[in-house]
Every structure is written in C-alpha cells, then in structure tokens.
Enzyme design. Structure first.
Site, mmCIF file in Angstrom:
data_model
loop_
_atom_site.group_PDB
_atom_site.id
_atom_site.type_symbol
_atom_site.label_atom_id
_atom_site.label_comp_id
_atom_site.label_asym_id
_atom_site.label_seq_id
_atom_site.Cartn_x
_atom_site.Cartn_y
_atom_site.Cartn_z
ATOM 1 N N ASP A 133 0.820 -1.364 0.008
ATOM 2 C CA ASP A 133 -0.137 0.012 0.163
ATOM 3 C C ASP A 133 0.827 1.210 -0.078
ATOM 4 O O ASP A 133 0.607 2.188 -0.681
ATOM 5 C CB ASP A 133 -0.758 -0.020 1.168
ATOM 6 C CG ASP A 133 -2.005 -1.079 0.821
ATOM 7 O OD1 ASP A 133 -1.854 -1.913 0.258
ATOM 8 O OD2 ASP A 133 -3.079 -1.115 1.833
ATOM 9 N N TYR A 185 5.808 -14.067 -1.962
ATOM 10 C CA TYR A 185 5.362 -14.636 -0.790
ATOM 11 C C TYR A 185 6.059 -15.965 -0.776
ATOM 12 O O TYR A 185 6.508 -16.728 -1.918
ATOM 13 C CB TYR A 185 3.992 -14.589 -0.514
ATOM 14 C CG TYR A 185 3.264 -13.194 -0.677
ATOM 15 C CD1 TYR A 185 3.341 -12.274 0.218
ATOM 16 C CD2 TYR A 185 2.441 -13.148 -1.897
ATOM 17 C CE1 TYR A 185 2.910 -11.096 -0.043
ATOM 18 C CE2 TYR A 185 1.774 -12.010 -1.841
ATOM 19 C CZ TYR A 185 1.999 -10.832 -1.228
ATOM 20 O OH TYR A 185 1.473 -9.516 -1.286
ATOM 21 N N GLN A 187 12.442 2.722 -4.545
ATOM 22 C CA GLN A 187 11.704 2.000 -5.844
ATOM 23 C C GLN A 187 12.212 2.177 -6.917
ATOM 24 O O GLN A 187 12.176 1.342 -8.086
ATOM 25 C CB GLN A 187 10.458 2.715 -5.746
ATOM 26 C CG GLN A 187 9.473 2.560 -4.670
ATOM 27 C CD GLN A 187 8.244 3.365 -4.644
ATOM 28 O OE1 GLN A 187 8.241 4.544 -5.185
ATOM 29 N NE2 GLN A 187 7.081 2.596 -4.367
ATOM 30 N N GLU A 201 0.580 -5.410 -5.567
ATOM 31 C CA GLU A 201 0.090 -4.427 -6.569
ATOM 32 C C GLU A 201 1.138 -3.772 -7.352
ATOM 33 O O GLU A 201 1.299 -3.762 -8.336
ATOM 34 C CB GLU A 201 -1.268 -3.704 -5.970
ATOM 35 C CG GLU A 201 -1.558 -2.742 -7.231
ATOM 36 C CD GLU A 201 -2.806 -2.004 -6.342
ATOM 37 O OE1 GLU A 201 -3.007 -0.651 -6.724
ATOM 38 O OE2 GLU A 201 -3.766 -2.426 -5.639
#
Length: 392
Positions: free
Chosen positions: A24, A205, A269, A287
C-alpha cells in the site's frame, strides 16, 4: 461545489495505512511523487508506519513527525491524531483506510470541503467499470467518491510516470548506469551476463511452487540466476543453505549446480524498477510490483496476495484474460496455467508448465513489449485523478 483545481497550486492529502509491509505504501508513495512532479500539486502523505516506509525510502527518518522528500510532505499518522490538519482541495483515503476520527469530527463544519476520494485496489474485474467514479452518501450527509484503478478506458487507470519509458530506454542503453546500479547493490560481477543464462528477479511470498521450480532450475542444462531482494522469497529456498547457515546473507551469492541465487538488499523504488528491467523474467507480488513488472516489458508471474475463500484467484483470472487477449491460444493457456499453479502452490504443475513456457518465450517477450501502451489506454491513474477533480 466545483472542486476544479489549479494544478500548480492545489493541495492534496493522501492517507495510507501500511499493510503487507510495502504494497500500500509503495503505491501511494509513487502516486504522491507523480502528482508532485508531473502536475505541480502540493501533496501531503499521511502514513501510520514509517518503519516499513523506511525500507523503500532509506532517507526517511522513522522518528520524525513531519518531513519532506522528493517534494512530498510526509506526516506520521498517529493515534490519537495530534497534528493540525489544514484541508486542501482533495483528500484521498487509500485502500479503504479509515480517516482519523478527529478529521471526521471537523468535516461537517468545514466551509470548503475537499473532494473526498476512496482510492481502491487495482483490478481487471468487469464490475470495476460500473463502480468507478460513483458517489457514496454517508449517514451524516458527507459524499465520498470511489476511484478504481483498472485496465479499461472506463476505469481509473494505472500508475505510470509520464517519463518512465524514456528513462527506461536511456538506462537499458547505458552500460555505465547499469554498472553504477549493480555497484549500489553490491553485485558488480553480474554486469556481464552469461550468454546462455536466464536472469530472474524474485519478489514473492513464501511458496512451495517456488521451491519446486528452484529444484527444476538446479537440474537444468543452462544457468539460472535468481536476483532476490532480502525477504520472504528466500524462505522457499532454504534448502540451498549449508547445515551451519542459519539464513541467507545480503550481498552473498549461493549456488546449487545450475542455480545461482544472489541476495540483494531491499532498495528504493527506482532501483527496484531497474532490477525488473535488467532481468529476463520477473516473479512479483502484491500490486505495486505487479504493475512495475508490466512496465518492465518482460514476461512475469504475479504472486497475488491471498484472500479468504480464494477471492484473489478471481482477480488473477480476470487480469490474465485481459493480458492474454493478443496471445496465441497455446501460449496463453500455458502462461495462465503456470500462474495459477504458482498461486495454488501446485508444485507438479509449476514444474510441468515452466519448460513449456520457455518454448513460447519469444512470443511472450514480443507481447510484453507492446503491452504497456495497450494497458494505459492513453491515460494513467494520476492524469485520470486530476481530470476527475477538475470536472468536480
């Protein structure tokens, strides 16, 4: 009320609670930067957990209440809410986070209320087009608008900086910049790629499917190099460690026959984007990384965040159907089967479909290069947000 803004002087607030460490906050941080850089909007990003944020923005001071980076004001969102909030033109409630009670309490008395937008998660599901942009009337008379990122022209679009592909082209054609990037990561020796090797980034994951694939790669005829930021993915590769090793070490490389694993540090990033550009195939999660893998123009596997009652598989299937439209049927079926196998921890199917995909890798590469233009539909998320606000 008309909420149209002068983009050179507008002030927006974005509220974000950190879930799954980086997902997020990764999305909202990219959005905040783009609104600032591409549109000149003054953005304040309110974040409840600065420790996780610090992992993708090392300059961030986790102990500071207020700070500024890349032109964005970053506030530590604490409970109780102790800062003074100055309402701007727009308030974005990211990913269904609940606004502080203190803001809700003062909202009815505001003479000029910001446009309240609930920015939701990205999805390719059909219902997104029907729900995007709809208002929701709350019991106290407040109005909140739902903004759904998506892949269609009717949706809220996808985060993509306006100069991203220009930067990408420049970097991929500049050996010096690539060397500097590898030096920052501590892996200068990877600057000269082995001709018959495949380079794969892994940001997933924990996965039994990844363990199964790693055994397959170990036994292959050509070298496989995994470039893995330190984190959860490595739990699936612990079989490679010697008995006296307790964990992987950042900056170290490990080998098992044809499989080479390089453990990278968590990075900013912009450097993560370069990792995706550098590799031949990318395995990504969540995402933010999922979208950046598409902008990398390389084949990828999306390890989607698991949800109750396997709701995430509906989301995955909807995206795959959208992504595969231009592909030949056989290629599409193989790629979708591999992605489903990876997400369902089907070890046998993962090992079965991986070599089949390699037989179609030329088509996958060609499709990956063309995909971004199709996916953007001539409008990125930040641009569509600004236009939505201008229309009031």
């Amino acid at each position: 009320m008309n909420h149209s803004i002068d983009t050179a002087h507008g002030h927006w607030d974005i509220f974000c609670t950190v879930i799954d460490n980086y997902g997020d906050i990764g999305v909202t941080w990219r959005l905040a930067k783009q609104l600032t850089h591409d549109f000149g909007i003054q953005v304040t990003l309110w974040v409840d957990c600065l420790a996780s944020f610090h992992c993708i923005l090392p300059q961030l001071d986790p102990g500071a209440l207020t700070q500024q980076h890349d032109g964005v004001t970053i506030e530590h969102w604490q409970t109780p809410f102790i800062q003074t909030w100055q309402p701007g033109n727009v308030l974005i409630e990211a990913f269904a986070c609940e606004l502080p009670n203190e803001i809700k309490a003062q909202w009815p008395a505001l003479p000029d209320k910001p446009l309240w937008i609930n920015l939701d998660y990205l999805s390719a599901e059909q219902w997104v087009d029907d729900c995007h942009g709809l208002p929701s009337l709350l019991p106290n008379g407040q109005v909140r608008y739902f903004f759904f990122p998506g892949f269609s022209a009717k949706s809220g679009g996808l985060i993509c900086e306006h100069d991203l592909f220009k930067q990408q082209h420049h970097w991929l054609n500049n050996a010096t910049l690539q060397h500097e990037w590898l030096h920052r990561l501590g892996f200068e020796h990877l600057g000269t790629k082995v001709a018959d090797a495949t380079y794969i980034s892994v940001f997933s994951y924990p996965s039994q499917a990844l363990t199964a694939l790693s055994h397959l790669w170990q036994q292959g005829s050509n070298p496989i190099h995994l470039l893995i930021p330190f984190g959860q993915s490595l739990e699936s590769l612990k079989w490679m460690l010697a008995d006296n090793d307790t964990d992987f070490i950042i900056g170290h490389s490990y080998q098992a026959s044809m499989l080479h694993v390089h453990v990278l540090p968590m990075t900013i990033q912009e450097d993560f984007d370069k990792l995706l550009w550098y590799c031949d195939i990318n395995i990504v999660r969540g995402e933010d990384s999922f979208l950046r893998a598409q902008w990398a123009k390389k084949p990828f596997i999306w390890h989607i965040y698991p949800q109750q009652e396997a709701a995430h598989l509906d989301k995955l299937t909807a995206f795959m159907a959208h992504y595969c439209q231009p592909l030949a049927c056989e290629t599409a079926e193989i790629w979708q089967a591999l992605c489903l196998a990876f997400n369902q921890d089907d070890t046998d199917a993962s090992q079965h479909y991986w070599p089949l995909l390699q037989e179609h890798i030329v088509e996958m590469n060609q499709h990956a290069k063309k995909w971004p233009q199709q996916a953007l539909n001539e409008g990125d998320l930040a641009t569509r947000l600004v236009n939505f606000v201008k229309k009031g």
